[in-house]
Design a protein around this motif. Structure first.
Motif, PDB file in Angstrom:
ATOM      1  N   ALA A   1       0.909  -1.258  -0.142  1.00  0.00           N
ATOM      2  CA  ALA A   1       0.055  -0.120  -0.066  1.00  0.00           C
ATOM      3  C   ALA A   1       0.849   1.244   0.017  1.00  0.00           C
ATOM      4  O   ALA A   1       0.383   2.504  -0.392  1.00  0.00           O
ATOM      5  N   GLY A   2       2.201   1.244   0.400  1.00  0.00           N
ATOM      6  CA  GLY A   2       3.114   2.102   0.606  1.00  0.00           C
ATOM      7  C   GLY A   2       2.655   3.351   1.612  1.00  0.00           C
ATOM      8  O   GLY A   2       3.143   4.470   1.781  1.00  0.00           O
ATOM      9  N   MET A   3       1.809   2.795   2.541  1.00  0.00           N
ATOM     10  CA  MET A   3       1.483   3.298   3.987  1.00  0.00           C
ATOM     11  C   MET A   3       1.215   2.605   4.982  1.00  0.00           C
ATOM     12  O   MET A   3       0.794   1.289   4.845  1.00  0.00           O
ATOM     13  N   LYS A   4       1.183   2.983   6.202  1.00  0.00           N
ATOM     14  CA  LYS A   4       0.798   2.183   7.370  1.00  0.00           C
ATOM     15  C   LYS A   4      -0.585   2.237   7.750  1.00  0.00           C
ATOM     16  O   LYS A   4      -1.078   3.404   7.792  1.00  0.00           O
ATOM     17  N   PHE A   5      -1.146   1.347   8.013  1.00  0.00           N
ATOM     18  CA  PHE A   5      -2.578   1.301   8.935  1.00  0.00           C
ATOM     19  C   PHE A   5      -2.651   1.869  10.162  1.00  0.00           C
ATOM     20  O   PHE A   5      -1.454   1.904  10.939  1.00  0.00           O
ATOM     21  N   PRO A   6      -3.630   2.499  10.617  1.00  0.00           N
ATOM     22  CA  PRO A   6      -3.735   3.063  11.913  1.00  0.00           C
ATOM     23  C   PRO A   6      -3.305   2.037  13.117  1.00  0.00           C
ATOM     24  O   PRO A   6      -3.383   0.799  12.737  1.00  0.00           O
ATOM     25  N   GLU A   7      -2.453   2.437  13.934  1.00  0.00           N
ATOM     26  CA  GLU A   7      -2.060   1.824  15.027  1.00  0.00           C
ATOM     27  C   GLU A   7      -3.299   0.802  15.714  1.00  0.00           C
ATOM     28  O   GLU A   7      -3.218  -0.396  16.301  1.00  0.00           O
ATOM     29  N   SER A   8      -4.424   1.634  15.751  1.00  0.00           N
ATOM     30  CA  SER A   8      -5.766   0.881  16.301  1.00  0.00           C
ATOM     31  C   SER A   8      -6.258  -0.162  15.612  1.00  0.00           C
ATOM     32  O   SER A   8      -7.004  -0.958  16.490  1.00  0.00           O
ATOM     33  N   PHE A   9      -5.725  -0.381  14.407  1.00  0.00           N
ATOM     34  CA  PHE A   9      -6.145  -1.663  13.649  1.00  0.00           C
ATOM     35  C   PHE A   9      -5.134  -2.817  14.192  1.00  0.00           C
ATOM     36  O   PHE A   9      -4.151  -2.786  14.252  1.00  0.00           O
ATOM     37  N   SER A  10      -5.967  -3.935  14.482  1.00  0.00           N
ATOM     38  CA  SER A  10      -5.227  -5.121  14.823  1.00  0.00           C
ATOM     39  C   SER A  10      -4.496  -5.654  13.443  1.00  0.00           C
ATOM     40  O   SER A  10      -5.036  -5.271  12.404  1.00  0.00           O
ATOM     41  N   ASP A  11      -3.793  -6.558  13.672  1.00  0.00           N
ATOM     42  CA  ASP A  11      -3.140  -7.056  12.393  1.00  0.00           C
ATOM     43  C   ASP A  11      -4.070  -7.841  11.675  1.00  0.00           C
ATOM     44  O   ASP A  11      -4.067  -7.743  10.396  1.00  0.00           O
ATOM     45  N   LYS A  12      -4.961  -8.537  12.289  1.00  0.00           N
ATOM     46  CA  LYS A  12      -6.180  -9.155  11.587  1.00  0.00           C
ATOM     47  C   LYS A  12      -7.005  -8.214  10.784  1.00  0.00           C
ATOM     48  O   LYS A  12      -7.303  -8.538   9.640  1.00  0.00           O
ATOM     49  N   ASP A  13      -7.411  -7.102  11.400  1.00  0.00           N
ATOM     50  CA  ASP A  13      -8.159  -6.057  10.873  1.00  0.00           C
ATOM     51  C   ASP A  13      -7.498  -5.367   9.586  1.00  0.00           C
ATOM     52  O   ASP A  13      -8.076  -5.315   8.552  1.00  0.00           O
ATOM     53  N   VAL A  14      -6.233  -5.461   9.546  1.00  0.00           N
ATOM     54  CA  VAL A  14      -5.381  -4.931   8.472  1.00  0.00           C
ATOM     55  C   VAL A  14      -5.483  -5.734   7.448  1.00  0.00           C
ATOM     56  O   VAL A  14      -5.938  -5.412   6.136  1.00  0.00           O
ATOM     57  N   LEU A  15      -5.487  -7.286   7.666  1.00  0.00           N
ATOM     58  CA  LEU A  15      -5.505  -8.103   6.446  1.00  0.00           C
ATOM     59  C   LEU A  15      -6.970  -8.066   5.965  1.00  0.00           C
ATOM     60  O   LEU A  15      -7.043  -8.047   4.738  1.00  0.00           O
ATOM     61  N   LEU A  16      -8.031  -8.097   6.750  1.00  0.00           N
ATOM     62  CA  LEU A  16      -9.214  -8.304   6.385  1.00  0.00           C
ATOM     63  C   LEU A  16      -9.790  -7.148   5.789  1.00  0.00           C
ATOM     64  O   LEU A  16     -10.387  -7.021   4.509  1.00  0.00           O
ATOM     65  N   VAL A  17      -9.737  -5.984   6.247  1.00  0.00           N
ATOM     66  CA  VAL A  17      -9.997  -4.688   5.648  1.00  0.00           C
ATOM     67  C   VAL A  17      -9.210  -4.368   4.497  1.00  0.00           C
ATOM     68  O   VAL A  17      -9.711  -4.113   3.467  1.00  0.00           O
ATOM     69  N   GLY A  18      -7.924  -4.501   4.579  1.00  0.00           N
ATOM     70  CA  GLY A  18      -7.012  -4.086   3.550  1.00  0.00           C
ATOM     71  C   GLY A  18      -7.147  -4.774   2.344  1.00  0.00           C
ATOM     72  O   GLY A  18      -6.814  -4.262   1.211  1.00  0.00           O
ATOM     73  N   THR A  19      -7.530  -6.168   2.345  1.00  0.00           N
ATOM     74  CA  THR A  19      -7.666  -6.630   1.162  1.00  0.00           C
ATOM     75  C   THR A  19      -9.191  -6.959   0.808  1.00  0.00           C
ATOM     76  O   THR A  19      -9.453  -7.827  -0.296  1.00  0.00           O
ATOM     77  N   GLY A  20     -10.048  -6.269   1.392  1.00  0.00           N
ATOM     78  CA  GLY A  20     -11.586  -6.244   1.090  1.00  0.00           C
ATOM     79  C   GLY A  20     -12.221  -7.528   1.563  1.00  0.00           C
ATOM     80  O   GLY A  20     -13.520  -7.792   1.054  1.00  0.00           O
ATOM     81  N   ARG A  21     -11.645  -8.234   2.482  1.00  0.00           N
ATOM     82  CA  ARG A  21     -12.472  -9.387   2.945  1.00  0.00           C
ATOM     83  C   ARG A  21     -13.525  -8.943   4.060  1.00  0.00           C
ATOM     84  O   ARG A  21     -14.350  -9.745   4.357  1.00  0.00           O
ATOM     85  N   ARG A  22     -13.296  -7.742   4.629  1.00  0.00           N
ATOM     86  CA  ARG A  22     -14.035  -7.119   5.564  1.00  0.00           C
ATOM     87  C   ARG A  22     -14.398  -5.526   4.994  1.00  0.00           C
ATOM     88  O   ARG A  22     -13.328  -5.049   4.737  1.00  0.00           O
ATOM     89  N   VAL A  23     -15.637  -5.169   5.134  1.00  0.00           N
ATOM     90  CA  VAL A  23     -15.637  -3.818   4.791  1.00  0.00           C
ATOM     91  C   VAL A  23     -15.517  -2.855   5.957  1.00  0.00           C
ATOM     92  O   VAL A  23     -15.814  -3.347   7.573  1.00  0.00           O
ATOM     93  N   ALA A  24     -14.940  -1.790   6.203  1.00  0.00           N
ATOM     94  CA  ALA A  24     -14.463  -0.791   6.998  1.00  0.00           C
ATOM     95  C   ALA A  24     -15.691  -0.309   7.639  1.00  0.00           C
ATOM     96  O   ALA A  24     -16.739   0.075   6.906  1.00  0.00           O
ATOM     97  N   THR A  25     -15.961  -0.222   8.837  1.00  0.00           N
ATOM     98  CA  THR A  25     -16.889   0.602   9.509  1.00  0.00           C
ATOM     99  C   THR A  25     -16.622   1.906   9.325  1.00  0.00           C
ATOM    100  O   THR A  25     -15.568   2.387   8.805  1.00  0.00           O
ATOM    101  N   GLU A  26     -17.726   2.845   9.556  1.00  0.00           N
ATOM    102  CA  GLU A  26     -17.493   4.489   9.277  1.00  0.00           C
ATOM    103  C   GLU A  26     -16.210   4.870  10.245  1.00  0.00           C
ATOM    104  O   GLU A  26     -15.637   5.694   9.640  1.00  0.00           O
ATOM    105  N   ALA A  27     -16.227   4.433  11.304  1.00  0.00           N
ATOM    106  CA  ALA A  27     -15.090   4.782  12.360  1.00  0.00           C
ATOM    107  C   ALA A  27     -14.034   4.675  11.618  1.00  0.00           C
ATOM    108  O   ALA A  27     -12.853   5.390  11.701  1.00  0.00           O
ATOM    109  N   GLU A  28     -13.802   3.349  11.149  1.00  0.00           N
ATOM    110  CA  GLU A  28     -12.283   2.792  10.734  1.00  0.00           C
ATOM    111  C   GLU A  28     -12.190   3.552   9.215  1.00  0.00           C
ATOM    112  O   GLU A  28     -10.850   3.942   9.044  1.00  0.00           O
ATOM    113  N   GLN A  29     -13.134   3.806   8.551  1.00  0.00           N
ATOM    114  CA  GLN A  29     -12.788   4.700   7.364  1.00  0.00           C
ATOM    115  C   GLN A  29     -12.367   5.979   7.424  1.00  0.00           C
ATOM    116  O   GLN A  29     -11.336   6.447   6.909  1.00  0.00           O
TER     117      GLN A  29
END
Length: 218
Positions: A175-203
């Motif tokens: 991605a060339g960017m870091k995800f927020p520290e509040s994102f767990s490693d699992k959340d980064v994988l699922l949201v980052g690859t579209g396996r889970r839709v980000a919540t409004e707060a995550e967006q």
């Protein structure tokens, strides 16, 4: 190299622990049942074996991050290879046969990885990279597909935490960017690859990174 083995062995065990009924459940890969994903893993294991015995003499052109191609379009199932995998999976009339085939080929791929010289240059997909980088790249493949395998199977063991952390690093480099520290490693994988839709707060937390997602990695 060690992380490849741990991620792969955990995935093989997860498949071995599936019940016959689990094979008919949907996976985390759109349009694929669990049995289709397991059949894909057989093909993946074959690819590992083929690549590790395909030496290259030229300089590496890719590494563990640039090995992956990134698209903004998710798979539709119309790709000839994707369609072939579904047909192949349906040919295994008994889940036990598919389990046996993956265990057989997968164990061989695992042994080949353990014996490989990390500095050896190998060729695959018209690119050249070291065996160490190739196997490191596959930590992402095994980890994402482990989550795909258990996406609709609650209570199943997740991939090793260190493999999830490594995959986060690869995704952030892609991605060339870091995800927020509040994102767990699992959340980064699922949201980052579209396996889970980000919540409004995550967006909101993702900021400009949100425009780059999802990363369709293949």
């Amino acid at each position: 190299m060690d992380l490849f083995s741990r991620a792969w062995n955990a995935l093989l065990k997860a498949v071995a622990d599936l019940t016959d009924e689990d094979f008919a459940k949907p996976s985390g890969c759109s349009g694929w049942l669990v049995r289709d994903l397991v059949c894909h893993l057989v093909i993946d294991a074959q690819d590992v074996l083929i690549t590790l015995v395909t030496p290259a003499e030229t300089e590496p052109t890719r590494d563990s991050v640039t090995y992956w191609e990134v698209s903004d379009k998710p798979p539709t199932g119309e790709d000839p290879l994707d369609a072939l995998i579904v047909r192949l999976a349906s040919a295994y009339q008994e889940p036990g046969l598919l389990k046996f085939h993956l265990d057989d080929v997968g164990s061989a791929a695992g042994r080949a990885a353990e014996l490989a010289d990390p500095g050896m240059r190998v060729g695959t997909r018209d690119v050249v990279l070291t065996a160490g980088d190739y196997l490191s790249a596959y930590v992402l493949e095994w980890t994402l597909h482990h989550f795909d395998l258990i996406a609709h199977l609650p209570g199943k063991a997740e991939p090793p935490a260190e493999a999830v952390a490594k995959t986060r690093t690869i995704i952030e480099q892609i991605a060339g960017m870091k995800f927020p520290e509040s994102f767990s490693d699992k959340d980064v994988l699922l949201v980052g690859t579209g396996r889970r839709v980000a919540t409004e707060a995550e967006q909101a937390e993702l900021g400009e990174l949100a425009a780059k997602l999802p990363l369709i990695i293949g």
